[in-house]
Write a protein that holds these residues in place. Sequence first.
Motif, PDB file in Angstrom:
ATOM      1  N   GLU A 294      45.298 -30.288  48.023  1.00  0.00           N
ATOM      2  CA  GLU A 294      45.027 -31.699  47.723  1.00  0.00           C
ATOM      3  C   GLU A 294      46.063 -32.275  46.750  1.00  0.00           C
ATOM      4  O   GLU A 294      46.561 -33.399  46.934  1.00  0.00           O
ATOM      5  N   LYS A 295      46.440 -31.517  45.748  1.00  0.00           N
ATOM      6  CA  LYS A 295      47.409 -31.992  44.762  1.00  0.00           C
ATOM      7  C   LYS A 295      48.784 -32.188  45.405  1.00  0.00           C
ATOM      8  O   LYS A 295      49.453 -33.212  45.172  1.00  0.00           O
ATOM      9  N   GLU A 296      49.223 -31.223  46.205  1.00  0.00           N
ATOM     10  CA  GLU A 296      50.531 -31.314  46.848  1.00  0.00           C
ATOM     11  C   GLU A 296      50.594 -32.485  47.832  1.00  0.00           C
ATOM     12  O   GLU A 296      51.621 -33.156  47.960  1.00  0.00           O
TER      13      GLU A 296
ATOM     14  N   ARG B 232      49.782 -33.114  56.938  1.00  0.00           N
ATOM     15  CA  ARG B 232      48.373 -33.505  57.049  1.00  0.00           C
ATOM     16  C   ARG B 232      48.211 -34.669  58.016  1.00  0.00           C
ATOM     17  O   ARG B 232      47.273 -34.687  58.830  1.00  0.00           O
ATOM     18  N   ASP B 233      49.118 -35.632  57.948  1.00  0.00           N
ATOM     19  CA  ASP B 233      49.038 -36.791  58.835  1.00  0.00           C
ATOM     20  C   ASP B 233      49.196 -36.385  60.299  1.00  0.00           C
ATOM     21  O   ASP B 233      48.591 -36.991  61.188  1.00  0.00           O
ATOM     22  N   ARG B 234      50.020 -35.348  60.539  1.00  0.00           N
ATOM     23  CA  ARG B 234      50.207 -34.905  61.926  1.00  0.00           C
ATOM     24  C   ARG B 234      48.898 -34.395  62.512  1.00  0.00           C
ATOM     25  O   ARG B 234      48.543 -34.696  63.656  1.00  0.00           O
ATOM     26  N   TYR B 235      48.152 -33.613  61.735  1.00  0.00           N
ATOM     27  CA  TYR B 235      46.877 -33.107  62.236  1.00  0.00           C
ATOM     28  C   TYR B 235      45.823 -34.198  62.298  1.00  0.00           C
ATOM     29  O   TYR B 235      44.931 -34.169  63.153  1.00  0.00           O
ATOM     30  N   ALA B 236      45.924 -35.157  61.420  1.00  0.00           N
ATOM     31  CA  ALA B 236      45.012 -36.289  61.514  1.00  0.00           C
ATOM     32  C   ALA B 236      45.263 -37.067  62.798  1.00  0.00           C
ATOM     33  O   ALA B 236      44.319 -37.502  63.482  1.00  0.00           O
TER      34      ALA B 236
END
Length: 532
Positions: free
Chosen positions: A444-446, A457-461
Amino acid sequence: MIQDNLLLVLSLLFIISILTMISGKLKIAYPIFLVISGLLISLIPGIPQITLHPDLVFLIFLPPLLYAAAWNTSWNDFWRYKRPISLLGFGLVIFTSATVAWISHLLIPDFSLAAGFLLGGIISPPDAIAATSVLQGLKVPKRAITILEGESLVNDAASLIVFRFALTAVLTGQFHIWDATQTFFVVASMGILIGLVIAHFVYAIHRFFPTTPAIDAAFTLIAPYIMYITAEHFHVSGVLSVVSGGLFLTFRSQDLFSYDARIQVLGLWDTLVFLLNGFVFILIGLQLPDIVKGMSAHSVGEAISYGVIISVATILIRIIWVFPGAYIPRMLFKSIREKEPNPGWRNILLIGWSGMRGVVSLASALAVPLTVANKQAFPHRDLILFITFVVILITLVLQGLSLKPLIRILKIKGEEKESEALQALDLRLHLARAVLAHMDGKYEKEIGSNETYKRVRDRYARMIEITQKKLEAQEGTDEGQNFLPHYRQMLLELVEVRRRELNLFRHANTFSEELIREREWELDLEEARLRR
């Protein structure tokens, strides 16, 4: 000269590749097309005579083909349908052998029951490679395909055991049913045991030793031969040894290979199985002149009539067997009715009609010795060989070419295809959500401070969003139906754009060839994923 034989083999492999492409254009299953083509090629004057040695088939061709079939079979599905598979792979083989023995004994003068059992053992096992290649791409129930593939894994072993007993009876003039039954179970069980022992050893090598993709591929080629030869050395079933070992290794396949080894092994086996299958099917057709030349005691007309009658009987025997085999257990056992859906008479008829014979039958016929113990000619050997060829030709061509129209007439549909597509999308959705939950919990921090983490993260979203749209498309929404084809086409175009750029860099010598090939490999994998 070895170079002459090598040139002949390479020429056949080249012809097989060309004929397979033509069969694809004509929409004819390649085993059928290759047998017919081999038959026509054999009639051309001046064509070299090619003899199919049974030892070559049993030792060179059979182990890898059985191993590949076992490797591609789901153990869970195989065990789920063990009852119908056993009824076909063992029960039907014995029933066919006995019925053919009785019919041929009554039909052919001086044809003993022992010779009849020998003929029955030879022609009893269907070639599921032919059936599955015909059914490939057609919407048929997965249960039918699984049963046919499972049957092919065990029926060769059962037929070869029957063949061995019948051959002994003809050569010695003696046959004891109790001794034969005991030997049958010993031969089968010990073959399975040897296959499992060797498979555990192979598993340990793949799992715990520092192998490379090339070594892994080599072991997969060597393993079926070790299983087969070891079992045959102890005079037990080499076929069941390979099948049991292959099924065990496919059950543990997730632990065996790294990603690059798995890609290399699958590519290697796809090519090998294609060449071996093509080779044996075209050789079946090329055997005709040699078989006809061996005819001496019977006219060709008589032999054809015997072959046609026994072919029709063989087809009917299978159909007669499959219906009671499917319905009687359901009538007797409530547990079967509760666990298994009613297969329906259409699906049963499809399995009954998918009984094409193939190379194992011809190799068994060729393995019949020329003489008996007293050096006299083996009784009716030429007729057995000719009838076997006729049965293979009639079942392969007649049933093979009529399977597709039969499916259309019976209106057989594979509803599992739609269900599997939904399950695949649902699985992808679960995996993407698992990744998203892991990243949100651990990184979460990174993600908040680093753009690279955020992009992952956006790719998996986006993957979750796209998969949900695909699920909507499966349900028939206009938005999903319009979105999916255009989105996939866009991704394929982006792959092609990068390919063109790589070609420009290669010609301009801007980057090293090794680096360009690495990027090409990545694009190949991406395109393969998109096109699947």
